[in-house]
Design a protein around this motif. Structure first.
Motif, PDB file in Angstrom:
ATOM      1  N   ASP A  30       0.841  -1.189   0.000  1.00  0.00           N
ATOM      2  CA  ASP A  30       0.000   0.000   0.000  1.00  0.00           C
ATOM      3  C   ASP A  30       0.881   1.246   0.000  1.00  0.00           C
ATOM      4  O   ASP A  30       1.804   1.364   0.837  1.00  0.00           O
ATOM      5  CB  ASP A  30      -0.908  -0.006   1.233  1.00  0.00           C
ATOM      6  CG  ASP A  30      -1.900   1.137   1.205  1.00  0.00           C
ATOM      7  OD1 ASP A  30      -2.905   1.011   0.492  1.00  0.00           O
ATOM      8  OD2 ASP A  30      -1.656   2.152   1.891  1.00  0.00           O
ATOM      9  N   GLU A  32       0.381   4.118   1.047  1.00  0.00           N
ATOM     10  CA  GLU A  32       0.268   4.899   2.286  1.00  0.00           C
ATOM     11  C   GLU A  32       0.661   4.080   3.509  1.00  0.00           C
ATOM     12  O   GLU A  32       0.520   4.550   4.641  1.00  0.00           O
ATOM     13  CB  GLU A  32      -1.174   5.406   2.445  1.00  0.00           C
ATOM     14  CG  GLU A  32      -1.605   6.327   1.302  1.00  0.00           C
ATOM     15  CD  GLU A  32      -3.044   6.775   1.435  1.00  0.00           C
ATOM     16  OE1 GLU A  32      -3.618   6.621   2.539  1.00  0.00           O
ATOM     17  OE2 GLU A  32      -3.602   7.273   0.454  1.00  0.00           O
ATOM     18  N   ARG A  34      -0.710   1.391   4.711  1.00  0.00           N
ATOM     19  CA  ARG A  34      -1.826   0.817   5.475  1.00  0.00           C
ATOM     20  C   ARG A  34      -1.759  -0.708   5.456  1.00  0.00           C
ATOM     21  O   ARG A  34      -1.461  -1.315   4.425  1.00  0.00           O
ATOM     22  CB  ARG A  34      -3.164   1.272   4.891  1.00  0.00           C
ATOM     23  CG  ARG A  34      -3.429   2.764   4.965  1.00  0.00           C
ATOM     24  CD  ARG A  34      -4.678   3.113   4.170  1.00  0.00           C
ATOM     25  NE  ARG A  34      -4.530   2.707   2.766  1.00  0.00           N
ATOM     26  CZ  ARG A  34      -5.518   2.775   1.864  1.00  0.00           C
ATOM     27  NH1 ARG A  34      -6.709   3.230   2.240  1.00  0.00           N
ATOM     28  NH2 ARG A  34      -5.299   2.409   0.613  1.00  0.00           N
ATOM     29  N   GLY A  81      -3.827  -6.001  11.440  1.00  0.00           N
ATOM     30  CA  GLY A  81      -4.522  -4.985  10.663  1.00  0.00           C
ATOM     31  C   GLY A  81      -6.021  -5.156  10.828  1.00  0.00           C
ATOM     32  O   GLY A  81      -6.486  -5.964  11.637  1.00  0.00           O
TER      33      GLY A  81
END
Length: 388
Positions: A30, A32, A34, A81
């Motif tokens: 990802d 970003e 994440r 997560g």
């Protein structure tokens, strides 16, 4: 051909989850940073392909998917997560239950296991409403308690037609949790499709020029295959023998039902019954050989068989009911299940119409393509759709 979902058990969970995490980050990290969402499908039902098609766009939404067969296996799942538990069917937890009290004890254990998992992992809970209740109807009080707990506790509800929501709320006497509507997809790309009508009839020994009614799917009481045979027999008695035929086939999920159907079929030369697993290569034959597929089911919200018929361009017959109108552009012809002669009359109409029977609309099929439905599912799931 669709691949099965990775199955997490006490023995495999740690290794498989670690492998899923590593492969996802190597393949599509990802931008970003994440963590990917872990979507757990409870239970996986690989045979009907619905789940693997629904989850087809998971990777595009930073999501990895695995299956959990039993609620107790959730105790062995850890993930660094977001986690989503996606429940589909609960009937398996009641397998071999001996009484309503036994079934309720199993439900209480299941609730405790799911609650403990949600508390430990922070998982969101999602239920897809495939049916009002399990089809066997064995433990009605427990089944109602289960559905009410789902409505009270789950974070999200997925329906395949918005008309299902009022029926669900009325049946369970509960307001629905936040919901979103994403319809059932077709099976394009998931089943072989390489033969034509004549080749299929040759393989099955069906008359070349007969009008053939078809029924595909597991043999269970709620599917009303016995009533279909009765209506066909009455219709066939008014026609030349080689002009009509009935082809039905599927896994004998209810052995008593299957045995009764086999006896009836053996007594009628124009009925072909295949009470067994229909292999992938044979699904196309079951549909290409038929002029119209029959789905005279009772007590069900959705039908994969209808979408399988549409996949092969076959018109299909089904009862009127909540959500049924959306099936008409896909080739559905509706009848009144409360009318004593409703099924017989619609079969006679199909026979009269013959080649003029309308199949699915091209635009309606395109909207139900697996990748379109999967994309809509994940968009709604992650807040980019329009929830109810």
């Amino acid at each position: 051909m669709s691949l099965p979902l990775p199955l997490l058990t006490e023995e495999t969970a740690a290794v498989l989850l670690g492998d899923l995490w590593d492969r996802h980050h190597r393949s599509i990290p990802d931008p970003e940073g994440r963590a990917p969402t872990l979507l757990l499908s409870l239970p996986p039902a690989w045979g009907n392909r619905y789940q693997v098609l629904l989850y087809g766009r998971a990777a595009h939404h930073n999501t990895v998917v695995a299956g959990v067969r039993h609620p107790q296996d959730l105790a062995h799942v850890s993930w660094p997560g977001p986690v989503l538990l996606h429940a589909h069917w609960f009937a398996s937890i009641f397998t071999s239950a001996l009484s309503e009290a036994d079934a309720r004890a199993r439900l209480d254990r299941t609730i405790a296991q799911i609650e403990a998992f949600a508390t430990r992992t922070g998982a969101r809970l999602l239920w897809t409403a495939h049916n009002l209740f399990p089809h066997d109807g064995a433990f009605p009080d427990t089944y109602l308690a289960l559905r009410r707990w789902v409505f009270d506790r789950f974070d999200l509800l997925h329906v395949m037609d918005a008309d299902h929501v009022p029926l669900l709320e009325q049946t369970y006497d509960r307001p629905a949790p936040p919901w979103f509507c994403v319809p059932h997809m077709t099976y394009h790309g998931a089943v072989p499709d390489s033969i034509d009508r004549l080749a299929a009839r040759q393989q099955l020994g069906l008359p070349r020029d007969a009008f053939v009614f078809g029924a595909f799917g597991s043999l269970q009481g709620y599917k009303n295959t016995d009533r279909l045979m009765e209506s066909f027999s009455a219709l066939a008695a008014t026609c030349p023998e080689s002009s009509v035929a009935l082809l039905a086939g599927g896994l004998p999920a209810d052995r008593e039902v299957a045995r009764a159907l086999a006896r009836d079929a053996a007594a009628h030369p124009q009925i072909t019954l295949l009470p067994r697993l229909i292999e992938d290569s044979e699904i196309q034959m079951m549909h290409r050989a038929c002029d119209v597929m029959m789905l005279p089911y009772r007590g069900t919200l959705n039908s994969g068989a209808a979408l399988m018929a549409a996949t092969f361009g076959r018109p299909f017959v089904m009862p009127q009911g909540p959500g049924a109108a959306a099936m008409v552009p896909l080739g559905g012809r509706l009848y009144d299940p409360e009318a004593a002669d409703g099924l017989h009359r619609v079969m006679a109409e199909c026979l009269q119409d013959g080649p003029a029977l309308a199949g699915p609309d091209r635009d309606a099929l395109a909207a139900r393509a697996p990748h379109e439905v999967s994309e809509a599912f994940f968009a709604a799931l992650f807040g980019r759709g329009t929830p109810g």
